[in-house]
Scaffold this motif. Structure first.
Motif, mmCIF file in Angstrom:
data_model
loop_
_atom_site.group_PDB
_atom_site.id
_atom_site.type_symbol
_atom_site.label_atom_id
_atom_site.label_comp_id
_atom_site.label_asym_id
_atom_site.label_seq_id
_atom_site.Cartn_x
_atom_site.Cartn_y
_atom_site.Cartn_z
ATOM 1 N N GLN A 147 2.635 1.610 -7.692
ATOM 2 C CA GLN A 147 3.304 1.726 -8.990
ATOM 3 C C GLN A 147 3.687 0.341 -9.508
ATOM 4 O O GLN A 147 3.486 0.039 -10.692
ATOM 5 C CB GLN A 147 4.555 2.600 -8.871
ATOM 6 C CG GLN A 147 5.315 2.723 -10.181
ATOM 7 C CD GLN A 147 6.624 3.488 -10.050
ATOM 8 O OE1 GLN A 147 7.086 3.785 -8.950
ATOM 9 N NE2 GLN A 147 7.213 3.816 -11.180
ATOM 10 N N ALA A 148 4.219 -0.490 -8.630
ATOM 11 C CA ALA A 148 4.636 -1.829 -9.038
ATOM 12 C C ALA A 148 3.439 -2.677 -9.458
ATOM 13 O O ALA A 148 3.495 -3.380 -10.478
ATOM 14 C CB ALA A 148 5.403 -2.507 -7.910
ATOM 15 N N LYS A 149 2.355 -2.618 -8.695
ATOM 16 C CA LYS A 149 1.161 -3.403 -9.040
ATOM 17 C C LYS A 149 0.551 -2.932 -10.359
ATOM 18 O O LYS A 149 0.155 -3.747 -11.201
ATOM 19 C CB LYS A 149 0.120 -3.327 -7.918
ATOM 20 C CG LYS A 149 0.500 -4.103 -6.689
ATOM 21 C CD LYS A 149 0.566 -5.592 -6.986
ATOM 22 C CE LYS A 149 0.686 -6.402 -5.727
ATOM 23 N NZ LYS A 149 0.604 -7.842 -5.995
ATOM 24 N N LYS A 206 0.806 -1.225 0.000
ATOM 25 C CA LYS A 206 0.000 0.000 0.000
ATOM 26 C C LYS A 206 0.842 1.279 0.000
ATOM 27 O O LYS A 206 0.313 2.361 0.193
ATOM 28 C CB LYS A 206 -1.000 0.023 1.163
ATOM 29 C CG LYS A 206 -1.910 -1.193 1.197
ATOM 30 C CD LYS A 206 -2.733 -1.333 -0.056
ATOM 31 C CE LYS A 206 -3.656 -2.529 0.019
ATOM 32 N NZ LYS A 206 -4.487 -2.660 -1.152
ATOM 33 N N SER A 207 2.141 1.158 -0.217
ATOM 34 C CA SER A 207 2.990 2.345 -0.355
ATOM 35 C C SER A 207 2.890 2.846 -1.801
ATOM 36 O O SER A 207 2.380 2.149 -2.684
ATOM 37 C CB SER A 207 4.440 2.014 -0.028
ATOM 38 O OG SER A 207 4.978 1.128 -1.007
ATOM 39 N N GLU A 208 3.384 4.026 -2.052
ATOM 40 C CA GLU A 208 3.361 4.601 -3.395
ATOM 41 C C GLU A 208 4.089 3.688 -4.388
ATOM 42 O O GLU A 208 3.591 3.431 -5.483
ATOM 43 C CB GLU A 208 3.997 6.000 -3.380
ATOM 44 C CG GLU A 208 3.901 6.729 -4.690
ATOM 45 C CD GLU A 208 2.482 7.105 -5.090
ATOM 46 O OE1 GLU A 208 2.284 7.314 -6.297
ATOM 47 O OE2 GLU A 208 1.588 7.186 -4.237
ATOM 48 N N GLN A 220 -3.491 8.104 -5.684
ATOM 49 C CA GLN A 220 -3.500 8.828 -6.951
ATOM 50 C C GLN A 220 -3.479 7.865 -8.142
ATOM 51 O O GLN A 220 -3.636 8.290 -9.275
ATOM 52 C CB GLN A 220 -2.305 9.774 -7.029
ATOM 53 C CG GLN A 220 -0.962 9.068 -7.088
ATOM 54 C CD GLN A 220 0.183 10.049 -7.169
ATOM 55 O OE1 GLN A 220 0.011 11.245 -7.072
ATOM 56 N NE2 GLN A 220 1.391 9.527 -7.327
ATOM 57 N N TRP A 221 -3.298 6.591 -7.885
ATOM 58 C CA TRP A 221 -3.231 5.588 -8.939
ATOM 59 C C TRP A 221 -4.606 5.110 -9.399
ATOM 60 O O TRP A 221 -4.711 4.389 -10.388
ATOM 61 C CB TRP A 221 -2.403 4.399 -8.461
ATOM 62 C CG TRP A 221 -0.961 4.728 -8.381
ATOM 63 C CD1 TRP A 221 -0.291 5.215 -7.293
ATOM 64 C CD2 TRP A 221 -0.010 4.647 -9.431
ATOM 65 N NE1 TRP A 221 1.020 5.431 -7.609
ATOM 66 C CE2 TRP A 221 1.223 5.081 -8.923
ATOM 67 C CE3 TRP A 221 -0.081 4.249 -10.758
ATOM 68 C CZ2 TRP A 221 2.381 5.122 -9.689
ATOM 69 C CZ3 TRP A 221 1.069 4.282 -11.520
ATOM 70 C CH2 TRP A 221 2.281 4.724 -10.985
ATOM 71 N N LYS A 222 -5.669 5.489 -8.727
ATOM 72 C CA LYS A 222 -7.005 4.976 -9.012
ATOM 73 C C LYS A 222 -7.384 5.138 -10.484
ATOM 74 O O LYS A 222 -7.809 4.178 -11.144
ATOM 75 C CB LYS A 222 -8.046 5.678 -8.131
ATOM 76 C CG LYS A 222 -9.462 5.204 -8.387
ATOM 77 C CD LYS A 222 -10.461 5.915 -7.484
ATOM 78 C CE LYS A 222 -11.872 5.454 -7.781
ATOM 79 N NZ LYS A 222 -12.850 6.118 -6.924
ATOM 80 N N LYS A 223 -7.231 6.326 -11.025
ATOM 81 C CA LYS A 223 -7.621 6.591 -12.415
ATOM 82 C C LYS A 223 -6.858 5.695 -13.384
ATOM 83 O O LYS A 223 -7.448 5.109 -14.295
ATOM 84 C CB LYS A 223 -7.402 8.066 -12.747
ATOM 85 C CG LYS A 223 -7.808 8.432 -14.149
ATOM 86 C CD LYS A 223 -7.594 9.905 -14.426
ATOM 87 C CE LYS A 223 -7.989 10.201 -15.879
ATOM 88 N NZ LYS A 223 -7.610 11.529 -16.292
ATOM 89 N N LYS A 224 -5.555 5.568 -13.182
ATOM 90 C CA LYS A 224 -4.740 4.743 -14.086
ATOM 91 C C LYS A 224 -5.153 3.276 -14.009
ATOM 92 O O LYS A 224 -5.269 2.603 -15.042
ATOM 93 C CB LYS A 224 -3.257 4.900 -13.755
ATOM 94 C CG LYS A 224 -2.706 6.256 -14.135
ATOM 95 C CD LYS A 224 -1.237 6.346 -13.872
ATOM 96 C CE LYS A 224 -0.554 5.890 -15.133
ATOM 97 N NZ LYS A 224 0.850 6.274 -15.232
#
Length: 140
Positions: free
Chosen positions: A89-91, A83-85, A125-129
């Protein structure tokens, strides 16, 4: 280059990262890939080196490099605090690698798993992507 022999190892390492990032920013992906490969090999426990290499591999068009990207992002996800930034990014990048390799079902499964485990994607902030990639998968 003319003064490299006058630099200490830390300065040389910093110079290597600056060069690799500059090549990536200039979209000179082959040269950036080679620079990050050197950094990743010399610094196997450095997250920046490993992420930089994985990012460059993900730009590839060929199956071999995309498979390397998938494996590298899986390794990064496993070595990163959940759950880190960097974990998000990795997921995301792991799902994208699967998608680029034609395994849309696996890409969608990864995204759904990230969504399902609290707190999901709501606070990132990754939700949209993630949702845009999920929409691209034929098995959403």
């Amino acid at each position: 280059a003319p003064v490299q022999d006058q630099l200490d190892p830390a300065e040389l390492s910093s110079l290597g990262y600056i060069e690799a990032r500059a090549l990536a920013n200039a979209e000179r992906f082959e040269e950036a890939l080679k620079a990050y490969e050197r950094l990743a090999q010399a610094n196997p426990d450095n997250a920046d080196a490993q992420i930089g290499l994985a990012e460059q591999l993900l730009h590839a068009e060929d199956v071999s490099r995309l498979a390397q990207a998938r494996n590298k992002w899986r390794e990064i996800a496993n070595r990163t605090r959940p759950k880190s930034e960097q974990w998000y990014q990795a997921k995301y990048s792991l799902a994208l690698a699967h998608y680029k390799l034609g395994d849309e079902k696996r890409a969608a499964d990864i995204i759904r798993l990230v969504q399902a485990v609290p707190p999901g994607l709501e606070s990132t902030q990754w939700k949209k992507k993630f949702l845009e990639l999920l929409a691209l998968c034929s098995n959403p």
